[in-house]
Design a protein around this motif. Structure first.
Motif, PDB file in Angstrom:
ATOM      1  N   ASP A  41    -109.998 -53.210  58.262  1.00  0.00           N
ATOM      2  CA  ASP A  41    -108.866 -52.427  58.167  1.00  0.00           C
ATOM      3  C   ASP A  41    -107.874 -52.953  57.235  1.00  0.00           C
ATOM      4  O   ASP A  41    -107.399 -52.273  56.177  1.00  0.00           O
ATOM      5  CB  ASP A  41    -108.165 -52.242  59.471  1.00  0.00           C
ATOM      6  N   ASP A  42    -107.388 -54.108  57.500  1.00  0.00           N
ATOM      7  CA  ASP A  42    -106.229 -54.625  56.655  1.00  0.00           C
ATOM      8  C   ASP A  42    -106.398 -56.278  56.829  1.00  0.00           C
ATOM      9  O   ASP A  42    -107.281 -56.887  57.518  1.00  0.00           O
ATOM     10  CB  ASP A  42    -105.029 -54.435  56.748  1.00  0.00           C
ATOM     11  N   ASP A  44    -104.754 -58.112  58.317  1.00  0.00           N
ATOM     12  CA  ASP A  44    -104.722 -58.780  59.468  1.00  0.00           C
ATOM     13  C   ASP A  44    -105.774 -59.238  60.233  1.00  0.00           C
ATOM     14  O   ASP A  44    -106.124 -60.053  61.013  1.00  0.00           O
ATOM     15  CB  ASP A  44    -103.677 -57.864  60.486  1.00  0.00           C
ATOM     16  N   PRO A  71    -109.244 -53.919  49.092  1.00  0.00           N
ATOM     17  CA  PRO A  71    -108.414 -55.066  50.257  1.00  0.00           C
ATOM     18  C   PRO A  71    -107.859 -56.042  49.064  1.00  0.00           C
ATOM     19  O   PRO A  71    -106.824 -56.365  49.554  1.00  0.00           O
ATOM     20  CB  PRO A  71    -109.592 -55.451  50.873  1.00  0.00           C
ATOM     21  N   ASP A  74    -104.672 -54.550  47.639  1.00  0.00           N
ATOM     22  CA  ASP A  74    -103.744 -54.466  48.694  1.00  0.00           C
ATOM     23  C   ASP A  74    -103.170 -55.727  49.022  1.00  0.00           C
ATOM     24  O   ASP A  74    -101.880 -55.712  48.971  1.00  0.00           O
ATOM     25  CB  ASP A  74    -104.064 -53.840  50.020  1.00  0.00           C
ATOM     26  N   GLU A  78     -99.243 -56.932  48.775  1.00  0.00           N
ATOM     27  CA  GLU A  78     -98.471 -57.003  50.100  1.00  0.00           C
ATOM     28  C   GLU A  78     -98.389 -58.735  50.017  1.00  0.00           C
ATOM     29  O   GLU A  78     -97.498 -59.002  51.178  1.00  0.00           O
ATOM     30  CB  GLU A  78     -99.300 -56.650  51.206  1.00  0.00           C
TER      31      GLU A  78
END
Ligand SMILES: Cc1cc2nc3c(=O)[nH]c(=O)nc-3n(C[C@H](O)[C@H](O)[C@H](O)COP(=O)(O)O)c2cc1C
Length: 177
Positions: A41-42, A44, A71, A74, A78
């Motif tokens: 998902d991300d 995390d 990913p 992103d 981030e």
């Protein structure tokens, strides 16, 4: 003992098979396996683990496998904090058909996770690999474990065994292997 997170991106299933083989060697109880396509998902998901084995094959001309693209993009934006994380990289390539860009994806992952604070381990000697050029070499070694199921599949098993032996120094969960 802390579990190892194994995350892989694989288009035709080669790096997936390698990831499964690595999981088998380590023992299912000691690791969790994630497909970047189906399970990720991300960041995390990655950050749940202090010890990570990241698999990515190389496509295009030295590019990362498709499921890693977004990913990585992103995370570049981030900037999640990977300090305190230990990461080792592996991935499939083709040293003959794509020998000018051999396993380039490993270098991309290496530089990005290093920039995010991770400790990158598991560099492999270029000895025994025949290729023209690679962007995945730092200080004379591949930044991770290149595997070539197109031309050198007979070497894969030993290469994985040697690499896991090398990783024992940095991955406590592997010490008992
Ligand atoms: C169109 C195409 C481009 C490729 N580009 C590269 C490359 O730049 N470098 C490399 O080492 N291998 C390259 N390969 C070889 C793949 O990485 C190899 O087939 C690998 O086993 C695929 O692994 P996967 O099934 O896990 O994605 C390429 C293969 C194809 C078909």
């Amino acid at each position: 003992m802390k579990k190892i997170g194994i995350f892989y991106g694989s288009t035709s299933g080669v790096t997936e098979e390698i990831a499964e083989k690595i999981m088998e060697e380590i023992g299912e109880e000691a690791c969790d396996l994630y497909s970047m396509e189906e399970d990720f998902d991300d960041a995390d998901d990655l950050l749940k683990y202090d010890y990570l084995l990241l698999g990515c094959s190389t496509w295009g001309a030295g590019e990362v496998q498709n499921d890693w693209r977004e990913p990585l993009f992103d995370m570049e934006v981030e900037k999640p904090d990977f300090s305190g994380k230990t990461i080792a990289l592996f991935g499939a390539g083709d040293c003959t058909g794509h020998g000018k860009h051999f396993v380039g994806a490993l270098g991309t992952l290496h530089d990005q996770f290093k920039a995010l604070g991770a400790k990158l381990v598991g560099a492999v000697s270029t000895a025994g690999y025949s290729f023209e050029a690679s962007t995945s070499i730092r200080e004379g070694k591949f930044v991770g474990l290149p595997l070539d199921e197109v031309n050198e599949s007979e070497k894969t098993e030993q290469r994985i065994a040697d690499w896991l032996e090398l990783l024992k120094a940095d991955f406590p969960a592997l010490a008992a292997l």
